[in-house]
Design a protein around this motif. Sequence first.
Motif, PDB file in Angstrom:
ATOM      1  N   PHE A   1       0.882  -1.173   0.075  1.00 33.49           N
ATOM      2  CA  PHE A   1       0.022   0.024  -0.001  1.00 33.49           C
ATOM      3  C   PHE A   1       0.973   1.270  -0.169  1.00 33.49           C
ATOM      4  CE2 PHE A   1      -3.432  -2.647   1.559  1.00 33.49           C
ATOM      5  CZ  PHE A   1      -4.467  -2.359   0.700  1.00 33.49           C
ATOM      6  N   ALA A   2       1.862   1.348   0.748  1.00 34.04           N
ATOM      7  CA  ALA A   2       2.861   2.523   0.885  1.00 34.04           C
ATOM      8  C   ALA A   2       3.551   2.692  -0.636  1.00 34.04           C
ATOM      9  CB  ALA A   2       3.950   2.206   1.894  1.00 34.04           C
ATOM     10  N   MET A   3       3.797   1.765  -1.446  1.00 29.79           N
ATOM     11  CA  MET A   3       4.531   1.652  -2.348  1.00 29.79           C
ATOM     12  C   MET A   3       3.589   2.444  -3.509  1.00 29.79           C
ATOM     13  SD  MET A   3       7.876   0.947  -2.454  1.00 29.79           S
ATOM     14  CE  MET A   3       7.773   1.720  -0.984  1.00 29.79           C
ATOM     15  N   LEU A   4       2.330   1.626  -3.486  1.00 32.39           N
ATOM     16  CA  LEU A   4       1.287   2.127  -4.320  1.00 32.39           C
ATOM     17  C   LEU A   4       0.769   3.611  -4.306  1.00 32.39           C
ATOM     18  CD1 LEU A   4      -0.852   0.892  -6.532  1.00 32.39           C
ATOM     19  CD2 LEU A   4      -2.479   0.648  -4.694  1.00 32.39           C
ATOM     20  N   GLU A   5       0.451   4.004  -2.878  1.00 31.39           N
ATOM     21  CA  GLU A   5       0.136   5.446  -2.659  1.00 31.39           C
ATOM     22  C   GLU A   5       0.977   6.283  -2.890  1.00 31.39           C
ATOM     23  OE1 GLU A   5      -1.640   5.243   1.325  1.00 31.39           O
ATOM     24  OE2 GLU A   5      -2.789   3.641   0.943  1.00 31.39           O
ATOM     25  N   SER A   6       2.330   6.002  -2.615  1.00 34.74           N
ATOM     26  CA  SER A   6       3.408   6.952  -2.626  1.00 34.74           C
ATOM     27  C   SER A   6       3.663   7.213  -4.182  1.00 34.74           C
ATOM     28  CB  SER A   6       4.744   6.723  -1.889  1.00 34.74           C
ATOM     29  OG  SER A   6       5.574   7.440  -2.324  1.00 34.74           O
ATOM     30  N   GLY A   7       3.530   5.873  -5.018  1.00 32.42           N
ATOM     31  CA  GLY A   7       3.855   6.292  -6.545  1.00 32.42           C
ATOM     32  C   GLY A   7       2.751   6.907  -7.215  1.00 32.42           C
TER      33      GLY A   7
ATOM     34  N   HIS B   1       4.511  10.638  -8.929  1.00 32.37           N
ATOM     35  CA  HIS B   1       5.812  10.688  -9.135  1.00 32.37           C
ATOM     36  C   HIS B   1       6.572   9.382  -9.501  1.00 32.37           C
ATOM     37  CE1 HIS B   1       6.783   9.270  -5.164  1.00 32.37           C
ATOM     38  NE2 HIS B   1       7.896   9.199  -5.517  1.00 32.37           N
ATOM     39  N   SER B   2       6.092   8.085  -9.352  1.00 33.61           N
ATOM     40  CA  SER B   2       6.753   7.076  -9.952  1.00 33.61           C
ATOM     41  C   SER B   2       5.685   5.716 -10.119  1.00 33.61           C
ATOM     42  CB  SER B   2       7.585   6.685  -8.519  1.00 33.61           C
ATOM     43  OG  SER B   2       8.283   5.450  -8.883  1.00 33.61           O
TER      44      SER B   2
ATOM     45  N   THR C   1       7.127   3.317 -11.340  1.00 31.79           N
ATOM     46  CA  THR C   1       7.762   2.130 -10.887  1.00 31.79           C
ATOM     47  C   THR C   1       7.310   1.583  -9.701  1.00 31.79           C
ATOM     48  OG1 THR C   1       9.528   2.933 -12.291  1.00 31.79           O
ATOM     49  CG2 THR C   1      10.071   1.364 -10.851  1.00 31.79           C
ATOM     50  N   MET C   2       7.419   2.472  -8.557  1.00 40.19           N
ATOM     51  CA  MET C   2       7.175   2.267  -7.260  1.00 40.19           C
ATOM     52  C   MET C   2       5.450   1.797  -7.162  1.00 40.19           C
ATOM     53  SD  MET C   2       7.292   5.028  -4.007  1.00 40.19           S
ATOM     54  CE  MET C   2       8.946   5.172  -4.351  1.00 40.19           C
ATOM     55  N   ALA C   3       4.841   2.608  -7.854  1.00 42.00           N
ATOM     56  CA  ALA C   3       3.251   1.776  -7.859  1.00 42.00           C
ATOM     57  C   ALA C   3       3.015   0.617  -8.452  1.00 42.00           C
ATOM     58  CB  ALA C   3       2.509   2.976  -8.620  1.00 42.00           C
ATOM     59  N   THR C   4       3.935   0.266  -9.271  1.00 39.16           N
ATOM     60  CA  THR C   4       3.726  -1.135 -10.155  1.00 39.16           C
ATOM     61  C   THR C   4       4.290  -2.001  -9.046  1.00 39.16           C
ATOM     62  OG1 THR C   4       3.811  -0.152 -12.357  1.00 39.16           O
ATOM     63  CG2 THR C   4       4.331  -2.657 -11.971  1.00 39.16           C
ATOM     64  N   LEU C   5       5.408  -1.725  -8.376  1.00 40.79           N
ATOM     65  CA  LEU C   5       5.761  -2.615  -7.223  1.00 40.79           C
ATOM     66  C   LEU C   5       4.949  -2.966  -6.223  1.00 40.79           C
ATOM     67  CD1 LEU C   5       8.279  -4.111  -6.059  1.00 40.79           C
ATOM     68  CD2 LEU C   5       9.198  -2.239  -5.083  1.00 40.79           C
ATOM     69  N   GLY C   6       4.344  -1.887  -5.812  1.00 43.85           N
ATOM     70  CA  GLY C   6       3.188  -1.936  -4.947  1.00 43.85           C
ATOM     71  C   GLY C   6       2.198  -2.915  -5.375  1.00 43.85           C
ATOM     72  N   VAL C   7       1.600  -2.881  -6.561  1.00 46.57           N
ATOM     73  CA  VAL C   7       0.651  -3.925  -7.082  1.00 46.57           C
ATOM     74  C   VAL C   7       1.214  -5.309  -6.784  1.00 46.57           C
ATOM     75  CG1 VAL C   7      -0.558  -4.710  -9.202  1.00 46.57           C
ATOM     76  CG2 VAL C   7      -0.368  -2.133  -8.741  1.00 46.57           C
ATOM     77  N   PHE C   8       2.512  -5.567  -7.228  1.00 43.44           N
ATOM     78  CA  PHE C   8       2.893  -6.922  -7.181  1.00 43.44           C
ATOM     79  C   PHE C   8       2.952  -7.319  -5.848  1.00 43.44           C
ATOM     80  CE2 PHE C   8       4.700  -6.597 -11.322  1.00 43.44           C
ATOM     81  CZ  PHE C   8       4.082  -7.674 -12.108  1.00 43.44           C
ATOM     82  N   ILE C   9       3.363  -6.580  -4.757  1.00 39.99           N
ATOM     83  CA  ILE C   9       3.480  -6.719  -3.387  1.00 39.99           C
ATOM     84  C   ILE C   9       1.996  -7.100  -2.967  1.00 39.99           C
ATOM     85  CG2 ILE C   9       3.975  -5.991  -1.077  1.00 39.99           C
ATOM     86  CD1 ILE C   9       6.281  -4.156  -2.388  1.00 39.99           C
ATOM     87  N   LEU C  10       1.037  -6.307  -3.278  1.00 34.52           N
ATOM     88  CA  LEU C  10      -0.438  -6.565  -2.648  1.00 34.52           C
ATOM     89  C   LEU C  10      -0.782  -7.699  -3.141  1.00 34.52           C
ATOM     90  CD1 LEU C  10      -1.579  -2.962  -3.048  1.00 34.52           C
ATOM     91  CD2 LEU C  10      -1.308  -4.188  -1.103  1.00 34.52           C
ATOM     92  N   TRP C  11      -0.663  -7.924  -4.651  1.00 32.31           N
ATOM     93  CA  TRP C  11      -0.963  -9.238  -5.238  1.00 32.31           C
ATOM     94  C   TRP C  11      -0.456 -10.568  -4.502  1.00 32.31           C
ATOM     95  CZ3 TRP C  11      -1.530  -9.718 -10.960  1.00 32.31           C
ATOM     96  CH2 TRP C  11      -2.204 -10.818 -11.541  1.00 32.31           C
ATOM     97  N   PHE C  12       0.940 -10.487  -4.124  1.00 30.03           N
ATOM     98  CA  PHE C  12       1.453 -11.450  -3.267  1.00 30.03           C
ATOM     99  C   PHE C  12       0.978 -11.656  -1.855  1.00 30.03           C
ATOM    100  CE2 PHE C  12       5.271 -12.844  -0.517  1.00 30.03           C
ATOM    101  CZ  PHE C  12       5.295 -14.084  -0.838  1.00 30.03           C
ATOM    102  N   GLY C  13       0.711 -10.557  -1.232  1.00 31.62           N
ATOM    103  CA  GLY C  13       0.303 -10.574  -0.061  1.00 31.62           C
ATOM    104  C   GLY C  13      -1.382 -11.084   0.094  1.00 31.62           C
TER     105      GLY C  13
END
Length: 452
Positions: free
Chosen positions: A61-67, A231-232, A234-246
């Motif tokens: 969530f932190a990566m997605l929201e920040s991105g 602003h990123s 890349t960060m948002a997409t990483l957040g999506v993958f982390i959320l999907w895994f979690g």
Amino acid sequence: MSNKSPFLIIMVLIFLGMIVGPVGAADPSGETTLAENPSAPLDFIWVLMCGFLVMFMQPGFAMLESGFTRAKNAANIMMKNLMDFSIGALSYWAIGFAIMYGTMEGLNWLMGWSGFFLMGDAYDVVTIQSWFFQMVFAATAATIVSGCVAERCKFSTYILISIVVTAFIYPLYGHWIWGGGWLSQMGALDFAGSGVVHALGGWIGLAGALVLGPRFGKYKKDGTPNAIPGHSITMATLGVFILWFGWFGFNCGSTLVGTDLRISVIAANTTLAAAAGLVVAMLITWKWHGKPDVGMAGNGAIAGLVGITAGCAWVTPLSSVIIGAVAGVLVVLGVWFLDWVLHIDDPVGAVSVHGICGAWGLLALGIFADGTYGGVSGLLYGDSGFFLVQALSVVVNFAWAFGLGVLVFWILRKTIGIRVSPEEELEGLDISEHGMSAYPNYVVTEPFVEVE
């Protein structure tokens, strides 16, 4: 109320817990549990490991929201997500769990009222295991609100909102569905939280976005929305993958035992719904704009995950694809409707992803449950009564979460204030709220936007 007030509240809760925690404690050894249930160690390992996976959704969530938001607010987003989990753990330990899973003589249909601070009979290995797994769910519901109010909400006020969500709003509705309350007595179901966690968090976030108002520069004088890019990607997409895994911990862990072989069905359904949501959202934006939108595709995946969460254990893989695909449509239409028609500024699309698609998940369970697992059948399989109960749950979920959300945000706005000043918002919440920059080596500039 001063900025020190949230800190003082937390300290008081911890102090009370230290005083009353040891009193009246039950035997926590777990020997009786092992004697009665030899598979208990496997169940404990399974549930706790899945809880760890759900906790890992917090950095997602932190990566997605920040991105999806601007660089000048990145540190603020990270801090809010850190505090959501920490405040959520303390509030749910002190109050929320007792309301959600405690008992109350004569009023248990409405709420629980025992086991505060995990004291007394709640101090045993089984209850504490349950608390941990449910705590990470509570923190997730609070985190959803963060994205809806991003880039303009006071940090000190947000702490209080997080406490109210995890100590009261989430646990009470959760009791009605998962704690033996009145909705569950009517037959309403929600396997892993499309409504209890996601729709509830999304509707509270909608209330926050409505009461706060849009970000400075979001809408032109004629009401046309300005795009405010994150602003990123890349960060948002990483957040999506982390959320999907979690999410595999979120859904699969909700079996609550490690011997339930539906785990394979749940994992497959979770994957297929997310994939369908992503592909459909991507295709819609490709058709509308001539280019496949990366951000909306990512939100499509999360929308599919939210949509399947209620019924992941009770529907077929084919139904999961349909549920995810519909969620992919709903998230795109939802973002457009809030932005262009209602003029409600949701920086990360959380209302559409979690609120709208969470409601869809409850209804989808009432439509597609086929009776194979758990003996529950939906509208397509001849049980219109179950569908009507699920529809009632959707209405109650919205009325409770949005109604209480508006009330809480309105009270805070009238008392201590909920929004930073225009000068602080333009400067960025990293500097004004935390006295630092997430990217101190870079110069952050703002694009020109037409404002009133």
